[in-house]
Write a protein that holds these residues in place. Structure first.
Motif, PDB file in Angstrom:
ATOM      1  N   SER A  56       0.820  -1.210   0.000  1.00 58.65           N
ATOM      2  CA  SER A  56       0.000   0.000   0.000  1.00 58.65           C
ATOM      3  C   SER A  56       0.854   1.261   0.000  1.00 58.65           C
ATOM      4  CB  SER A  56      -0.908  -0.004   1.234  1.00 58.65           C
ATOM      5  OG  SER A  56      -1.537   1.239   1.416  1.00 58.65           O
ATOM      6  N   GLY A  57       0.252   2.358  -0.475  1.00 53.79           N
ATOM      7  CA  GLY A  57       0.900   3.656  -0.412  1.00 53.79           C
ATOM      8  C   GLY A  57       0.736   4.348   0.923  1.00 53.79           C
ATOM      9  N   LYS A 108       6.828   1.552  -0.352  1.00 57.74           N
ATOM     10  CA  LYS A 108       5.462   1.640  -0.837  1.00 57.74           C
ATOM     11  C   LYS A 108       5.399   1.238  -2.308  1.00 57.74           C
ATOM     12  CE  LYS A 108       4.357   5.466   2.289  1.00 57.74           C
ATOM     13  NZ  LYS A 108       3.940   6.887   2.394  1.00 57.74           N
ATOM     14  N   TYR A 109       4.342   0.555  -2.677  1.00 59.11           N
ATOM     15  CA  TYR A 109       4.055   0.110  -4.038  1.00 59.11           C
ATOM     16  C   TYR A 109       5.020  -0.963  -4.536  1.00 59.11           C
ATOM     17  CZ  TYR A 109       1.171   4.299  -3.853  1.00 59.11           C
ATOM     18  OH  TYR A 109       0.267   5.253  -3.486  1.00 59.11           O
ATOM     19  N   LYS A 144      -0.497  -1.459 -10.116  1.00 61.22           N
ATOM     20  CA  LYS A 144       0.439  -0.563  -9.440  1.00 61.22           C
ATOM     21  C   LYS A 144       0.341   0.839 -10.023  1.00 61.22           C
ATOM     22  CE  LYS A 144       5.390   0.202  -8.652  1.00 61.22           C
ATOM     23  NZ  LYS A 144       6.753  -0.381  -8.736  1.00 61.22           N
ATOM     24  N   GLU A 145       0.303   0.944 -11.340  1.00 63.48           N
ATOM     25  CA  GLU A 145       0.188   2.258 -11.982  1.00 63.48           C
ATOM     26  C   GLU A 145      -1.108   2.936 -11.580  1.00 63.48           C
ATOM     27  OE1 GLU A 145       0.594   1.341 -16.103  1.00 63.48           O
ATOM     28  OE2 GLU A 145       2.791   1.274 -16.044  1.00 63.48           O
ATOM     29  N   GLN A 148      -0.988   4.375  -8.049  1.00 62.04           N
ATOM     30  CA  GLN A 148      -0.117   5.534  -7.895  1.00 62.04           C
ATOM     31  C   GLN A 148      -0.698   6.808  -8.508  1.00 62.04           C
ATOM     32  OE1 GLN A 148       3.476   3.380  -9.462  1.00 62.04           O
ATOM     33  NE2 GLN A 148       4.471   4.229  -7.649  1.00 62.04           N
ATOM     34  N   LYS A 149      -1.783   6.700  -9.238  1.00 61.77           N
ATOM     35  CA  LYS A 149      -2.395   7.882  -9.840  1.00 61.77           C
ATOM     36  C   LYS A 149      -3.047   8.750  -8.767  1.00 61.77           C
ATOM     37  CE  LYS A 149      -3.535   5.850 -14.359  1.00 61.77           C
ATOM     38  NZ  LYS A 149      -4.665   5.449 -15.254  1.00 61.77           N
ATOM     39  N   LYS A 165      -2.649   9.671   0.203  1.00 58.18           N
ATOM     40  CA  LYS A 165      -2.501   8.214   0.308  1.00 58.18           C
ATOM     41  C   LYS A 165      -1.645   7.799   1.491  1.00 58.18           C
ATOM     42  CE  LYS A 165      -3.294   7.519  -4.613  1.00 58.18           C
ATOM     43  NZ  LYS A 165      -2.841   6.884  -5.868  1.00 58.18           N
TER      44      LYS A 165
END
Length: 292
Positions: A56-57, A108-109, A144-145, A148-149, A165
């Protein structure tokens, strides 16, 4: 020396990730049972499961264990079990040595493959070993992309709220009694925040009234505390007018069921403590505190 070694390990870890090498993140925990490591997660199966997921972020956490170890806590925002994408995020408990700087060891991520014990509800787990996946499947790259947006929320004609986030809240500035005030919506599930939006609209529709109710409650609950216990030597008691002129609203936090928190900077009334007024739309202000 231990702190220096830990910093070196973190640097090596980051370097290995950049160099495309998988990394063993196994930490033995001896005779500790999964229930002991978790503490609140219900019953765990004895079977070891292999899962893949995306970290997670949100900010990571940790706490001291009962037998001289530390538990590093991360969430997998998206994860698969037996190749099937699961609907809820997974909390992962990672027992490690005490007094260790661990927050940057699993970035993260990151996309990871883990061996874990799962609880029966499949929403909590205890880590046994794992590795970073540096060449993940295409669907994990896409997820994942997407994670992250930036995420935005629009409420009528107000400014966009953006998802923070790190702490999983929507934040945005709204004019409140002629000042720009930060509103914060605490998020459990993004698709279920209609109640929180309704609370914001109710507060905004009667801003002057709600400001007065919050101010009156703060004076009622906290001015006596100031004058009884927080005066400097030979300082005269504070008046209501001085109290209200000194403290300053910083943010309004909104959560489910019409709950709100008004956070104020105290202007040194309580020597740097925050002033917090909580309440609900139905009951009005009902709790005051000076945390910090």
């Amino acid at each position: 020396m231990a702190a220096i070694i830990n910093q070196i390990l973190v640097i090596i870890l980051a370097t290995q990730i950049m160099n495309g090498q998988s990394i063993d993140i196994y930490y033995p925990f001896g005779d500790l049972s999964p229930n002991e490591v978790d503490g609140f997660g219900g019953e765990y199966a004895n079977e070891i499961m292999i899962i893949t997921g995306i970290v997670s972020g949100e900010n990571q956490a940790g706490h001291a264990g009962s037998k001289g170890y530390t538990t590093h806590i991360i969430d997998l925002q998206k994860w698969k079990l037996n190749g099937v994408l699961q609907s809820e995020k997974l909390v992962v408990f990672r027992p490690i040595e005490s007094n260790r700087d661990f927050f940057h060891e699993i970035p993260k991520y990151s996309i990871v493959k883990l061996k874990v014990f799962l609880n029966e509800e499949k929403n909590r787990s205890v880590l046994i070993s794992g590795e970073f996946i540096l060449n993940p499947e295409s669907d994990f790259i896409e997820m994942k992309e997407e994670l992250q947006k930036p995420v935005f929320l629009k409420i009528d004609n107000f400014n966009h709220f953006q998802l923070n986030k790190d702490i999983n809240v929507f934040e945005g500035n709204i004019e409140w009694n002629n000042e720009q005030i930060r509103f914060v919506i605490q998020v459990e599930k993004e698709a279920e925040i209609t109640d929180e939006i309704k609370t914001i609209k109710t507060l905004l529709a009667s801003q002057t009234e709600w400001k007065k109710r919050v101010d009156d409650y703060a004076v009622k609950e906290l001015l006596p505390l100031k004058n009884e216990s927080w005066l400097e030597e030979n300082e005269k008691p504070w008046s209501k007018e001085r109290f209200l002129k000194t403290y300053k609203l910083e943010s309004i936090w909104i959560s489910k069921d019409g709950q709100f928190q008004f956070w104020h900077e105290d202007g040194d009334i309580f020597w740097g403590h925050s002033i917090l007024i909580e309440g609900t739309i139905k009951q009005g202000p009902n709790y005051a505190d000076i945390p910090g």
